[in-house]
Design a protein around this motif. Sequence first.
Motif, PDB file in Angstrom:
ATOM      1  N   GLY A 176      37.796  36.828  41.638  1.00 27.96           N
ATOM      2  CA  GLY A 176      37.048  36.449  40.446  1.00 27.96           C
ATOM      3  C   GLY A 176      36.583  37.629  39.616  1.00 27.96           C
ATOM      4  N   THR A 177      37.323  38.731  39.676  1.00 30.84           N
ATOM      5  CA  THR A 177      36.976  39.909  38.882  1.00 30.84           C
ATOM      6  C   THR A 177      37.962  40.049  37.727  1.00 30.84           C
ATOM      7  OG1 THR A 177      38.256  41.290  40.405  1.00 30.84           O
ATOM      8  CG2 THR A 177      35.890  41.126  40.787  1.00 30.84           C
ATOM      9  N   ALA A 178      37.611  40.886  36.759  1.00 30.27           N
ATOM     10  CA  ALA A 178      38.417  40.984  35.549  1.00 30.27           C
ATOM     11  C   ALA A 178      39.258  42.253  35.456  1.00 30.27           C
ATOM     12  CB  ALA A 178      37.519  40.891  34.322  1.00 30.27           C
ATOM     13  N   SER A 179      38.922  43.278  36.242  1.00 31.01           N
ATOM     14  CA  SER A 179      39.663  44.526  36.138  1.00 31.01           C
ATOM     15  C   SER A 179      39.647  45.250  37.478  1.00 31.01           C
ATOM     16  CB  SER A 179      39.047  45.430  35.067  1.00 31.01           C
ATOM     17  OG  SER A 179      37.763  45.868  35.492  1.00 31.01           O
ATOM     18  N   ARG A 180      40.417  46.312  37.542  1.00 29.85           N
ATOM     19  CA  ARG A 180      40.486  47.107  38.769  1.00 29.85           C
ATOM     20  C   ARG A 180      39.139  47.746  39.082  1.00 29.85           C
ATOM     21  NH1 ARG A 180      42.809  52.595  38.830  1.00 29.85           N
ATOM     22  NH2 ARG A 180      43.288  52.068  36.697  1.00 29.85           N
ATOM     23  N   VAL A 181      38.476  48.263  38.059  1.00 25.83           N
ATOM     24  CA  VAL A 181      37.166  48.885  38.255  1.00 25.83           C
ATOM     25  C   VAL A 181      36.145  47.840  38.700  1.00 25.83           C
ATOM     26  CG1 VAL A 181      35.289  50.103  37.086  1.00 25.83           C
ATOM     27  CG2 VAL A 181      37.657  50.738  36.621  1.00 25.83           C
TER      28      VAL A 181
END
Length: 164
Positions: free
Chosen positions: A146-151
């Motif tokens: 449920g995250t949007a980016s690698r960071v």
Amino acid sequence: MGRVVNNVCSMLVTAPAVAIISSQNVLAAVGAALVMFVGIAITLLGQLGQRADDAVMQDGLPLATDDLGGDLAPTCFDPEPVEAAELTSDERLDAFVATFGLTERERDILEVLVVSDQSVQDIATTLFLSRSTLYRHISSINKKAGTASRVALINFFWSWTPKD
């Protein structure tokens, strides 16, 4: 493999299409267009039916994935909680993998992402992957977590605590 099939199909369709168009026979052109339309519709309906069947099969069987590696199954699941004690890095990683249902390859990629400061190209080389394949795996992990980016994924991993 998809490019090969696409090119072969293009060659098979091009020759008759050029012959029909150059003959200037309107009835043949309309008939050929109708046959192609029906063939495309049948193919698309078959693919949609197959994907629906694959998404239903969840009990103990591996879920079907789309071309980008994402699950086709519904994502509304309740992750199983893992005990929240002081975890080592490996225990945290194993708990995260178990909670979010990551594959073994996704686990390997996540492990390198969270402990390494290498560039994406260096990580891909280390894991014997192309950059696009690595990005596809990271996208799949992001979708499951449920995250949007690698960071955001790395920050979420280190701030995440297993539920009791």
